[in-house]
Design a protein around this motif. Sequence first.
Motif, PDB file in Angstrom:
ATOM      1  N   PHE A 144       0.843  -1.162   0.076  1.00 26.51           N
ATOM      2  CA  PHE A 144       0.014  -0.069   0.030  1.00 26.51           C
ATOM      3  C   PHE A 144       0.742   1.258   0.130  1.00 26.51           C
ATOM      4  O   PHE A 144       0.428   2.155  -0.442  1.00 26.51           O
ATOM      5  CB  PHE A 144      -0.984   0.032   1.178  1.00 26.51           C
ATOM      6  CG  PHE A 144      -1.995  -1.002   1.144  1.00 26.51           C
ATOM      7  CD1 PHE A 144      -3.272  -0.611   0.621  1.00 26.51           C
ATOM      8  CD2 PHE A 144      -2.040  -2.269   1.676  1.00 26.51           C
ATOM      9  CE1 PHE A 144      -4.332  -1.413   0.349  1.00 26.51           C
ATOM     10  CE2 PHE A 144      -2.995  -3.116   1.630  1.00 26.51           C
ATOM     11  CZ  PHE A 144      -4.049  -2.899   0.788  1.00 26.51           C
ATOM     12  N   GLY A 145       2.125   1.122   0.691  1.00 27.67           N
ATOM     13  CA  GLY A 145       3.045   2.254   0.586  1.00 27.67           C
ATOM     14  C   GLY A 145       3.757   2.500  -0.500  1.00 27.67           C
ATOM     15  O   GLY A 145       4.704   3.384  -0.561  1.00 27.67           O
ATOM     16  N   GLN A 201       2.388  11.753  -6.545  1.00 31.93           N
ATOM     17  CA  GLN A 201       1.609  12.577  -5.720  1.00 31.93           C
ATOM     18  C   GLN A 201       1.368  12.368  -4.241  1.00 31.93           C
ATOM     19  O   GLN A 201       1.485  13.153  -3.173  1.00 31.93           O
ATOM     20  CB  GLN A 201       0.375  13.423  -6.411  1.00 31.93           C
ATOM     21  CG  GLN A 201       0.948  14.038  -7.577  1.00 31.93           C
ATOM     22  CD  GLN A 201      -0.251  14.970  -8.108  1.00 31.93           C
ATOM     23  OE1 GLN A 201      -1.003  15.505  -7.568  1.00 31.93           O
ATOM     24  NE2 GLN A 201      -0.660  14.890  -9.732  1.00 31.93           N
ATOM     25  N   VAL A 202       0.902  10.825  -3.995  1.00 32.70           N
ATOM     26  CA  VAL A 202       0.528  10.608  -2.698  1.00 32.70           C
ATOM     27  C   VAL A 202       1.651   9.571  -2.270  1.00 32.70           C
ATOM     28  O   VAL A 202       2.281   9.971  -1.106  1.00 32.70           O
ATOM     29  CB  VAL A 202      -0.437   9.614  -2.786  1.00 32.70           C
ATOM     30  CG1 VAL A 202      -1.065   9.501  -1.533  1.00 32.70           C
ATOM     31  CG2 VAL A 202      -1.832  10.821  -3.617  1.00 32.70           C
ATOM     32  N   ILE A 203       1.980   8.780  -3.060  1.00 39.65           N
ATOM     33  CA  ILE A 203       2.976   7.458  -2.438  1.00 39.65           C
ATOM     34  C   ILE A 203       4.334   8.230  -2.402  1.00 39.65           C
ATOM     35  O   ILE A 203       5.154   8.052  -1.531  1.00 39.65           O
ATOM     36  CB  ILE A 203       2.844   6.347  -3.406  1.00 39.65           C
ATOM     37  CG1 ILE A 203       1.725   5.609  -3.185  1.00 39.65           C
ATOM     38  CG2 ILE A 203       4.180   5.309  -2.900  1.00 39.65           C
ATOM     39  CD1 ILE A 203       1.552   4.360  -3.969  1.00 39.65           C
ATOM     40  N   GLN A 204       4.904   8.907  -3.456  1.00 40.90           N
ATOM     41  CA  GLN A 204       6.088   9.247  -3.422  1.00 40.90           C
ATOM     42  C   GLN A 204       6.669  10.617  -2.720  1.00 40.90           C
ATOM     43  O   GLN A 204       7.620  10.974  -2.649  1.00 40.90           O
ATOM     44  CB  GLN A 204       6.587   9.365  -4.961  1.00 40.90           C
ATOM     45  CG  GLN A 204       6.734   8.201  -5.693  1.00 40.90           C
ATOM     46  CD  GLN A 204       7.152   8.310  -7.280  1.00 40.90           C
ATOM     47  OE1 GLN A 204       7.337   9.622  -7.624  1.00 40.90           O
ATOM     48  NE2 GLN A 204       7.339   7.422  -7.655  1.00 40.90           N
ATOM     49  N   SER A 205       5.406  11.084  -2.432  1.00 40.58           N
ATOM     50  CA  SER A 205       5.621  12.417  -1.333  1.00 40.58           C
ATOM     51  C   SER A 205       6.147  11.916  -0.147  1.00 40.58           C
ATOM     52  O   SER A 205       5.950  11.047   0.433  1.00 40.58           O
ATOM     53  CB  SER A 205       4.204  13.060  -1.380  1.00 40.58           C
ATOM     54  OG  SER A 205       3.417  12.380  -0.603  1.00 40.58           O
ATOM     55  N   ASP A 206       6.747  13.179   0.541  1.00 39.60           N
ATOM     56  CA  ASP A 206       7.293  13.027   1.939  1.00 39.60           C
ATOM     57  C   ASP A 206       6.258  13.129   3.046  1.00 39.60           C
ATOM     58  O   ASP A 206       6.835  12.893   4.124  1.00 39.60           O
ATOM     59  CB  ASP A 206       8.333  13.484   1.959  1.00 39.60           C
ATOM     60  CG  ASP A 206       9.676  13.371   1.021  1.00 39.60           C
ATOM     61  OD1 ASP A 206       9.902  12.183   0.616  1.00 39.60           O
ATOM     62  OD2 ASP A 206      10.463  14.293   0.596  1.00 39.60           O
ATOM     63  N   GLY A 211       1.216  10.206  10.498  1.00 39.39           N
ATOM     64  CA  GLY A 211       2.248  10.242  11.802  1.00 39.39           C
ATOM     65  C   GLY A 211       3.406   9.387  11.351  1.00 39.39           C
ATOM     66  O   GLY A 211       3.666   9.169  10.013  1.00 39.39           O
ATOM     67  N   PHE A 212       4.129   8.875  12.144  1.00 41.93           N
ATOM     68  CA  PHE A 212       5.477   8.100  11.809  1.00 41.93           C
ATOM     69  C   PHE A 212       5.353   6.771  11.006  1.00 41.93           C
ATOM     70  O   PHE A 212       4.272   6.092  11.283  1.00 41.93           O
ATOM     71  CB  PHE A 212       6.140   7.841  13.211  1.00 41.93           C
ATOM     72  CG  PHE A 212       7.486   7.047  12.737  1.00 41.93           C
ATOM     73  CD1 PHE A 212       8.311   7.646  12.346  1.00 41.93           C
ATOM     74  CD2 PHE A 212       7.713   5.822  13.160  1.00 41.93           C
ATOM     75  CE1 PHE A 212       9.779   7.093  11.798  1.00 41.93           C
ATOM     76  CE2 PHE A 212       8.997   5.291  13.204  1.00 41.93           C
ATOM     77  CZ  PHE A 212       9.965   5.961  12.384  1.00 41.93           C
ATOM     78  N   ASN A 213       5.614   6.633   9.929  1.00 45.55           N
ATOM     79  CA  ASN A 213       5.363   5.845   8.640  1.00 45.55           C
ATOM     80  C   ASN A 213       5.949   4.332   9.038  1.00 45.55           C
ATOM     81  O   ASN A 213       5.530   3.464   8.427  1.00 45.55           O
ATOM     82  CB  ASN A 213       5.893   6.257   7.449  1.00 45.55           C
ATOM     83  CG  ASN A 213       7.477   6.421   7.232  1.00 45.55           C
ATOM     84  OD1 ASN A 213       8.329   5.735   7.419  1.00 45.55           O
ATOM     85  ND2 ASN A 213       7.644   7.392   6.787  1.00 45.55           N
ATOM     86  N   LEU A 214       7.082   4.200  10.057  1.00 51.54           N
ATOM     87  CA  LEU A 214       7.641   2.838  10.184  1.00 51.54           C
ATOM     88  C   LEU A 214       8.162   2.209   9.140  1.00 51.54           C
ATOM     89  O   LEU A 214       7.934   1.032   8.914  1.00 51.54           O
ATOM     90  CB  LEU A 214       6.466   2.069  10.929  1.00 51.54           C
ATOM     91  CG  LEU A 214       5.988   2.657  12.447  1.00 51.54           C
ATOM     92  CD1 LEU A 214       4.783   1.817  12.930  1.00 51.54           C
ATOM     93  CD2 LEU A 214       7.127   2.598  13.375  1.00 51.54           C
ATOM     94  N   GLY A 215       8.682   2.860   8.168  1.00 51.80           N
ATOM     95  CA  GLY A 215       9.131   2.281   7.034  1.00 51.80           C
ATOM     96  C   GLY A 215       8.252   2.251   5.931  1.00 51.80           C
ATOM     97  O   GLY A 215       8.411   1.688   4.866  1.00 51.80           O
ATOM     98  N   THR A 221       5.156  -4.073  10.307  1.00 49.42           N
ATOM     99  CA  THR A 221       5.940  -3.196  11.520  1.00 49.42           C
ATOM    100  C   THR A 221       5.109  -2.577  12.127  1.00 49.42           C
ATOM    101  O   THR A 221       5.423  -2.617  13.425  1.00 49.42           O
ATOM    102  CB  THR A 221       6.835  -2.172  10.479  1.00 49.42           C
ATOM    103  OG1 THR A 221       5.802  -1.312   9.513  1.00 49.42           O
ATOM    104  CG2 THR A 221       7.950  -2.800   9.746  1.00 49.42           C
ATOM    105  N   GLU A 222       3.908  -2.334  12.021  1.00 49.47           N
ATOM    106  CA  GLU A 222       3.124  -1.598  12.937  1.00 49.47           C
ATOM    107  C   GLU A 222       2.712  -2.736  13.990  1.00 49.47           C
ATOM    108  O   GLU A 222       2.383  -2.432  15.199  1.00 49.47           O
ATOM    109  CB  GLU A 222       1.641  -1.100  12.136  1.00 49.47           C
ATOM    110  CG  GLU A 222       1.898  -0.054  11.194  1.00 49.47           C
ATOM    111  CD  GLU A 222       0.812   0.257  10.314  1.00 49.47           C
ATOM    112  OE1 GLU A 222      -0.441  -0.259  10.592  1.00 49.47           O
ATOM    113  OE2 GLU A 222       0.848   1.430   9.422  1.00 49.47           O
ATOM    114  N   GLY A 223       2.394  -3.878  13.619  1.00 46.13           N
ATOM    115  CA  GLY A 223       2.066  -4.879  14.473  1.00 46.13           C
ATOM    116  C   GLY A 223       3.406  -5.172  15.401  1.00 46.13           C
ATOM    117  O   GLY A 223       2.893  -5.303  16.640  1.00 46.13           O
ATOM    118  N   VAL A 224       4.451  -5.290  14.998  1.00 46.25           N
ATOM    119  CA  VAL A 224       5.707  -5.332  15.783  1.00 46.25           C
ATOM    120  C   VAL A 224       5.700  -4.336  16.870  1.00 46.25           C
ATOM    121  O   VAL A 224       5.902  -4.424  18.150  1.00 46.25           O
ATOM    122  CB  VAL A 224       6.850  -5.589  15.062  1.00 46.25           C
ATOM    123  CG1 VAL A 224       8.180  -5.444  15.813  1.00 46.25           C
ATOM    124  CG2 VAL A 224       6.783  -6.765  14.079  1.00 46.25           C
ATOM    125  N   ALA A 225       5.590  -3.212  16.404  1.00 44.56           N
ATOM    126  CA  ALA A 225       5.656  -1.908  17.448  1.00 44.56           C
ATOM    127  C   ALA A 225       4.666  -1.820  18.194  1.00 44.56           C
ATOM    128  O   ALA A 225       4.953  -1.764  19.637  1.00 44.56           O
ATOM    129  CB  ALA A 225       5.376  -0.734  16.484  1.00 44.56           C
TER     130      ALA A 225
END
Length: 245
Positions: A144-145, A201-206, A211-215, A221-225
């Motif tokens: 998705f990212g 315009q959405v995915i490649q934008s910074d 919030g914090f994107n966790l990579g 990664t969200e589940g691990v965090a």
Amino acid sequence: MVAALVLAGGLYAVFAPQAQAQEEPGNRAAAAEGEALFEVGCITCHGRSAGGVEGRGPSLINVGGASVEFQVGSGRMPLARQEAQALRKPPLYTDEEVRQLAAYIESLGVGPVVPDDVDALVEDANLARGGELFRINCSQCHAFGGGGGALSSGKFAPSLYPASDRIIYAAMLSGPQNMPVFGDTTLTPEEKADVIAYIQQVIQSDTDPGGFNLGRYGPSTEGVAIFLVGIVALVFASLWIAGKS
């Protein structure tokens, strides 16, 4: 019958779009430049007249310019060594040289070609529809990212962050590696432009409005965090309750 065949062939040669494109002086000049580049950098693996060399490289007849723009424009070709999948590298050819190589391969047969008005299509694109099409057709492999993901047999879907509009369009037309082909009957040029605009315009934008994107790897990664933070919090809460009791 002979006269009818000659007449039909003549009419096709005059009115067919592919024939007209090949007769344009600019296309002929670009194809000639591309042939010179091909004979220096590509002939060892793909053979004379792009007919292919067994064990080295496939035939490029009827491949089309879109495949050339993706493979050469992203630096995957020339290939350094045989692997499960060609890796992206800094391109060895300029954008103009890539177009020339594509024009030469286009002159050898019929195949998908990246249109010249891609930039105009992307400027008028529909971001909302592009996001919907991306989630339906692309997110399963590219995530998705847009960070990419592993596939079977040592292959993988690459990250979309460094990809330009023409590279993405060429990939959708040519279907490199495990990627399916999204021809104009599957996704119209306007829908392809919508997907490209969403990626750029959405995915490649910074920006990360959540919030914090966790990579940007998705729920893993969200589940691990959440697990680490939650377990630590529960342990300290248990110790605090035990100490109070």
